[in-house]
Scaffold this active site. Structure first.
Site, PDB file in Angstrom:
ATOM      1  N   ASP A   8       0.844  -1.151  -0.028  1.00  0.00           N
ATOM      2  CA  ASP A   8      -0.146  -0.058   0.049  1.00  0.00           C
ATOM      3  C   ASP A   8       0.920   1.419   0.068  1.00  0.00           C
ATOM      4  O   ASP A   8       2.177   1.117  -0.084  1.00  0.00           O
ATOM      5  CB  ASP A   8      -1.034  -0.110   1.213  1.00  0.00           C
ATOM      6  CG  ASP A   8      -0.385   0.399   2.427  1.00  0.00           C
ATOM      7  OD1 ASP A   8       0.889   0.428   2.727  1.00  0.00           O
ATOM      8  OD2 ASP A   8      -1.082   0.435   3.666  1.00  0.00           O
ATOM      9  N   HIS A   9       0.317   2.324   0.210  1.00  0.00           N
ATOM     10  CA  HIS A   9       1.120   3.595   0.157  1.00  0.00           C
ATOM     11  C   HIS A   9       2.311   3.555   1.055  1.00  0.00           C
ATOM     12  O   HIS A   9       3.163   4.239   1.106  1.00  0.00           O
ATOM     13  CB  HIS A   9       0.212   5.042   0.277  1.00  0.00           C
ATOM     14  CG  HIS A   9      -0.646   4.888   1.651  1.00  0.00           C
ATOM     15  ND1 HIS A   9      -1.801   3.915   1.851  1.00  0.00           N
ATOM     16  CD2 HIS A   9      -0.654   5.541   2.658  1.00  0.00           C
ATOM     17  CE1 HIS A   9      -2.236   4.130   3.009  1.00  0.00           C
ATOM     18  NE2 HIS A   9      -1.655   5.062   3.486  1.00  0.00           N
ATOM     19  N   CYS A  65       3.360  -2.841   3.828  1.00  0.00           N
ATOM     20  CA  CYS A  65       2.548  -1.718   4.299  1.00  0.00           C
ATOM     21  C   CYS A  65       3.317  -0.925   5.479  1.00  0.00           C
ATOM     22  O   CYS A  65       4.560  -1.280   5.663  1.00  0.00           O
ATOM     23  CB  CYS A  65       0.901  -2.306   4.659  1.00  0.00           C
ATOM     24  SG  CYS A  65       0.917  -3.327   6.173  1.00  0.00           S
ATOM     25  N   GLY A  70      -1.243  -5.275   8.719  1.00  0.00           N
ATOM     26  CA  GLY A  70      -2.383  -5.404   7.902  1.00  0.00           C
ATOM     27  C   GLY A  70      -2.442  -6.281   6.597  1.00  0.00           C
ATOM     28  O   GLY A  70      -3.171  -7.082   6.491  1.00  0.00           O
ATOM     29  N   HIS A  98      10.327 -23.610   9.596  1.00  0.00           N
ATOM     30  CA  HIS A  98       9.154 -24.268  10.420  1.00  0.00           C
ATOM     31  C   HIS A  98       7.978 -24.098   9.803  1.00  0.00           C
ATOM     32  O   HIS A  98       6.993 -25.072   9.883  1.00  0.00           O
ATOM     33  CB  HIS A  98       9.183 -23.739  11.883  1.00  0.00           C
ATOM     34  CG  HIS A  98      10.521 -24.207  12.536  1.00  0.00           C
ATOM     35  ND1 HIS A  98      10.455 -24.044  13.983  1.00  0.00           N
ATOM     36  CD2 HIS A  98      11.448 -24.698  12.265  1.00  0.00           C
ATOM     37  CE1 HIS A  98      11.563 -24.307  14.539  1.00  0.00           C
ATOM     38  NE2 HIS A  98      12.439 -24.938  13.338  1.00  0.00           N
ATOM     39  N   ARG A 109       7.348   1.310   7.980  1.00  0.00           N
ATOM     40  CA  ARG A 109       7.720   2.586   8.799  1.00  0.00           C
ATOM     41  C   ARG A 109       8.394   1.835  10.043  1.00  0.00           C
ATOM     42  O   ARG A 109       8.562   2.683  11.077  1.00  0.00           O
ATOM     43  CB  ARG A 109       6.293   2.736   9.198  1.00  0.00           C
ATOM     44  CG  ARG A 109       5.601   3.749   8.072  1.00  0.00           C
ATOM     45  CD  ARG A 109       4.280   4.174   8.182  1.00  0.00           C
ATOM     46  NE  ARG A 109       3.587   4.691   7.274  1.00  0.00           N
ATOM     47  CZ  ARG A 109       2.327   4.749   7.081  1.00  0.00           C
ATOM     48  NH1 ARG A 109       1.311   4.298   7.998  1.00  0.00           N
ATOM     49  NH2 ARG A 109       1.531   5.360   5.865  1.00  0.00           N
ATOM     50  N   ARG A 133       7.637 -33.179  11.727  1.00  0.00           N
ATOM     51  CA  ARG A 133       6.753 -32.346  12.758  1.00  0.00           C
ATOM     52  C   ARG A 133       6.124 -30.850  12.191  1.00  0.00           C
ATOM     53  O   ARG A 133       5.086 -30.810  12.216  1.00  0.00           O
ATOM     54  CB  ARG A 133       7.135 -32.114  14.256  1.00  0.00           C
ATOM     55  CG  ARG A 133       8.590 -31.179  14.133  1.00  0.00           C
ATOM     56  CD  ARG A 133       9.362 -31.213  15.452  1.00  0.00           C
ATOM     57  NE  ARG A 133      10.193 -29.805  15.697  1.00  0.00           N
ATOM     58  CZ  ARG A 133      11.359 -30.137  15.174  1.00  0.00           C
ATOM     59  NH1 ARG A 133      11.834 -31.151  14.377  1.00  0.00           N
ATOM     60  NH2 ARG A 133      12.182 -28.837  15.423  1.00  0.00           N
ATOM     61  N   ARG A 137       2.336 -30.206  11.398  1.00  0.00           N
ATOM     62  CA  ARG A 137       1.602 -29.085  11.762  1.00  0.00           C
ATOM     63  C   ARG A 137       1.147 -28.255  10.711  1.00  0.00           C
ATOM     64  O   ARG A 137      -0.163 -27.643  10.919  1.00  0.00           O
ATOM     65  CB  ARG A 137       2.648 -28.298  12.720  1.00  0.00           C
ATOM     66  CG  ARG A 137       3.076 -29.083  13.962  1.00  0.00           C
ATOM     67  CD  ARG A 137       4.272 -28.547  14.726  1.00  0.00           C
ATOM     68  NE  ARG A 137       4.668 -29.466  15.558  1.00  0.00           N
ATOM     69  CZ  ARG A 137       5.578 -29.468  16.400  1.00  0.00           C
ATOM     70  NH1 ARG A 137       6.808 -28.814  15.963  1.00  0.00           N
ATOM     71  NH2 ARG A 137       6.018 -30.236  17.550  1.00  0.00           N
TER      72      ARG A 137
HETATM   73  C1  RB5 Z   1      -1.620   2.948   6.500  1.00  0.00           C
HETATM   74  O1  RB5 Z   1      -1.711   4.133   7.206  1.00  0.00           O
HETATM   75  C2  RB5 Z   1      -1.476   1.708   7.299  1.00  0.00           C
HETATM   76  O2  RB5 Z   1      -2.303   1.506   8.205  1.00  0.00           O
HETATM   77  C3  RB5 Z   1      -0.949   0.601   6.603  1.00  0.00           C
HETATM   78  O3  RB5 Z   1      -0.034   0.590   5.808  1.00  0.00           O
HETATM   79  C4  RB5 Z   1      -0.729  -0.527   7.443  1.00  0.00           C
HETATM   80  O4  RB5 Z   1       0.377  -0.412   8.328  1.00  0.00           O
HETATM   81  C5  RB5 Z   1      -1.973  -1.320   8.179  1.00  0.00           C
HETATM   82  O5  RB5 Z   1      -1.616  -2.446   8.806  1.00  0.00           O
END
Ligand code: RB5
Length: 149
Positions: A8-9, A65, A70, A98, A109, A133, A137
């Site tokens: 994503d951005h 992300c 997420g 594993h 970030r 194993r 699993r």
């Molecule tokens: C976007 O602001 C942020 O929420 C997304 O990149 C991510 O970290 C979500 O889990």
């Protein structure tokens, strides 16, 4: 190896660095976006990369992300995807050895680019410890469906 990448951005810049690294190493990369740092919704790229892996277009996926969280949550909704959030080299190594992780998730970030590329290298080069194993699993994970046992 064929690798699908997505972000994503919040992960766009690291996704570009990941793509460059993979291409330099001779991998075949399918970039499923995003293609700028304009705001976007991470479940869309997670779904695109998950489907590329499940359809066999890619042997591995990488999702980025802001935090990696997420992407990891969304990708793991796809049955057969084993997405690992890897903030350290050991997470990447163990995720492969594993858990036979087929998708790597990272947070732009939270993880400096040099560290992220080292994590990527470990993810791409570490084999699954097949049989025994760990295989048993993973079989139990793959046989899960629904939320009840
Ligand atoms: C976007 O602001 C942020 O929420 C997304 O990149 C991510 O970290 C979500 O889990």
């Amino acid at each position: 190896m064929r690798v699908a990448v997505g972000a994503d951005h919040g992960g766009y810049n690291l996704k570009e660095a990941v793509k460059k690294r993979l291409i330099e190493q001779g991998h075949e990369v399918e970039d499923l976006g995003v293609f700028s740092d304009q705001a976007s919704d991470y479940p869309e790229q997670a779904a695109a990369v998950a489907q590329a892996v499940l359809q066999g277009r890619a042997e591995r996926g990488v999702l980025v992300c802001g935090s990696g969280l997420g992407m990891c949550i969304a990708a793991n909704r796809f049955h057969g995807v084993r997405a690992a959030l890897a903030p350290t080299l050991d997470h990447a190594r163990l995720g492969r050895q594993h858990n036979n992780a087929n998708v790597l998730c990272m947070g732009e970030r939270l993880t400096p680019v040099d560290q992220a590329l080292a994590i990527l290298d470990v993810f791409m080069t570490t084999p699954f410890e097949s049989g025994g194993r760990h295989q048993r699993r993973i079989g139990k994970i793959e046989s899960c469906s629904g939320g009840r046992s």
